[in-house]
Design a protein around this motif. Structure first.
Motif, mmCIF file in Angstrom:
data_model
loop_
_atom_site.group_PDB
_atom_site.id
_atom_site.type_symbol
_atom_site.label_atom_id
_atom_site.label_comp_id
_atom_site.label_asym_id
_atom_site.label_seq_id
_atom_site.Cartn_x
_atom_site.Cartn_y
_atom_site.Cartn_z
ATOM 1 N N SER A 42 -9.266 17.799 33.896
ATOM 2 C CA SER A 42 -8.995 18.416 35.206
ATOM 3 C C SER A 42 -10.270 19.009 35.781
ATOM 4 O O SER A 42 -10.490 18.963 36.999
ATOM 5 C CB SER A 42 -7.938 19.519 35.083
ATOM 6 O OG SER A 42 -6.695 18.961 34.713
ATOM 7 N N GLN A 86 -2.181 17.854 38.956
ATOM 8 C CA GLN A 86 -1.433 17.878 37.691
ATOM 9 C C GLN A 86 -0.078 18.559 37.877
ATOM 10 O O GLN A 86 0.912 18.171 37.283
ATOM 11 C CB GLN A 86 -2.269 18.597 36.627
ATOM 12 C CG GLN A 86 -1.690 18.516 35.234
ATOM 13 C CD GLN A 86 -2.711 18.814 34.132
ATOM 14 O OE1 GLN A 86 -3.832 19.215 34.393
ATOM 15 N NE2 GLN A 86 -2.296 18.613 32.903
ATOM 16 N N ASP A 162 -4.442 13.370 38.522
ATOM 17 C CA ASP A 162 -4.584 14.194 37.329
ATOM 18 C C ASP A 162 -3.292 14.171 36.527
ATOM 19 O O ASP A 162 -2.282 14.745 36.939
ATOM 20 C CB ASP A 162 -4.944 15.633 37.730
ATOM 21 C CG ASP A 162 -5.498 16.430 36.555
ATOM 22 O OD1 ASP A 162 -5.494 15.892 35.428
ATOM 23 O OD2 ASP A 162 -5.938 17.569 36.776
#
Ligand SMILES: Nc1ncnc2c1ncn2[C@@H]1O[C@H](COP(=O)(O)OP(=O)(O)OP(=O)(O)O)[C@@H](O)[C@H]1O
Ligand SMILES: [Mg+2]
Length: 219
Positions: A42, A86, A162
Motif C-alpha cells: 500500500s 484497499q 490495492d
C-alpha cells in the motif's frame, strides 16, 4: 510512466516501509506487486498517487516528480490515475450510480459526459442493473466492482488496485482479476497489489515482489 529512483519511505513512527526501491512501469503494462501483509505494498501505491512522499529518493509519475510537485498539481495527477483503495472508500448511503458519477463531477465533466461515462463504467463491471442500489446493499464482490467502475470513470492512463480481492472467495477473486486484465487489454496500464500469490500464478505477466520494504523482480 512511473519511475522510482532509490526510493525510501520511513514513517514517523520509525517503520521503514520501503527501502531503496528502483523500478519503472511503462504505458500499457500489467504488473502485479506481490508480498505478505505489512510488506509495503500500500505504501508503494500511496507513493504513486502521492498520498505519501518518499523520505529518500524520488518518484516520478508522468511529468510530476515527488520532490518538486506543487499541492495544486496533485488533483491533476489523481485525475489521470484510477485508484481502487484497499478499503474501497465507497459512500455507503449513496447509490452505485452516484458513487461513480462523483468521480466525474469533481472534474467538472459536462452532464452528457457524466451520464455516458457513469453508465459505461457500470456496464464495464456488470453493475448497470444495480445502478439505483445503495453501496451498502451490494455484496462484497459487487462493492469491489463498483470501486473499479469509479476508478475507470475518468478513463485513466493507469489503474492502481490495492488488494482488490482481499475479502472475496476464489471464484469472485478470479472474476475481479479477469476484469482488471480486460481493462488493461483495452489500453490502460494496471498495477495490482496483492498477497494472493496463487492467483498471480494463474496470470502470466510481470511480477514485482516486495518483502520487508525490499523490492525484487521475477525475470
Ligand atoms: N501511516 C503509517 N504510519 C506508520 N506506519 C505505517 C503507516 N502505514 C503503514 N505503516 C507501516 O508500514 C509497513 C508497510 O505497510 P503497508 O500498509 O504498506 O503494507 P501492505 O503490504 O500494504 O500490507 P497489507 O497486505 O496488510 O495491506 C507496515 O509495517 C505498517 O505498519
Ligand atoms: Mg496494504
Amino acid at each position: 510512466m512511473i519511475s522510482f529512483y532509490d526510493v525510501g519511505k520511513a514513517y514517523r513512527t520509525g517503520t521503514v516501509a520501503v527501502e531503496r526501491a528502483s523500478f519503472r512501469i511503462g504505458r500499457n503494462e500489467f504488473v502485479f506487486l506481490v508480498g505478505p501483509s505489512g510488506a509495503g505494498k500500500s505504501t508503494v501505491l500511496k507513493l504513486i498517487y502521492m498520498e505519501e512522499f518518499p523520505t529518500a529518493g524520488r518518484v516520478v509519475v508522468g511529468k510530476i516528480a515527488s520532490d518538486r510537485v506543487k499541492p495544486r498539481q496533485i488533483p491533476h495527477l489523481r485525475r489521470k490515475l484510477g485508484v481502487v483503495y484497499q478499503d474501497f472508500r465507497l459512500l455507503k448511503d449513496w447509490t452505485a450510480y452516484e458513487n461513480v458519477a462523483i468521480a466525474l463531477r469533481v472534474t467538472g465533466a459536462s452532464r452528457k459526459r457524466l451520464k455516458k461515462r457513469t453508465l459505461a463504467s457500470l456496464a464495464r463491471v456488470g453493475l448497470v442493473h444495480k445502478s439505483g442500489e445503495r453501496a451498502w446493499q451490494l455484496s462484497g464482490g459487487e462493492q469491489q466492482r463498483l470501486a473499479i467502475a469509479r476508478a475507470i470513470a475518468n478513463e485513466p492512463i493507469l489503474v492502481l488496485a490495492d488488494e482488490p480481492t482481499g475479502n472475496l472467495d476464489p471464484e469472485t477473486s478470479l472474476g475481479i482479476f479477469h476484469l482488471l486484465r480486460d481493462i488493461h487489454l483495452a489500453g490502460t496500464a494496471v498495477l495490482v497489489a496483492t498477497h494472493d500469490a496463487e492467483m498471480v500464478k494463474r496470470f502470466a505477466g510481470r511480477v514485482i515482489r516486495i518483502d520487508g520494504g525490499k523490492l525484487s523482480e521475477d525475470i
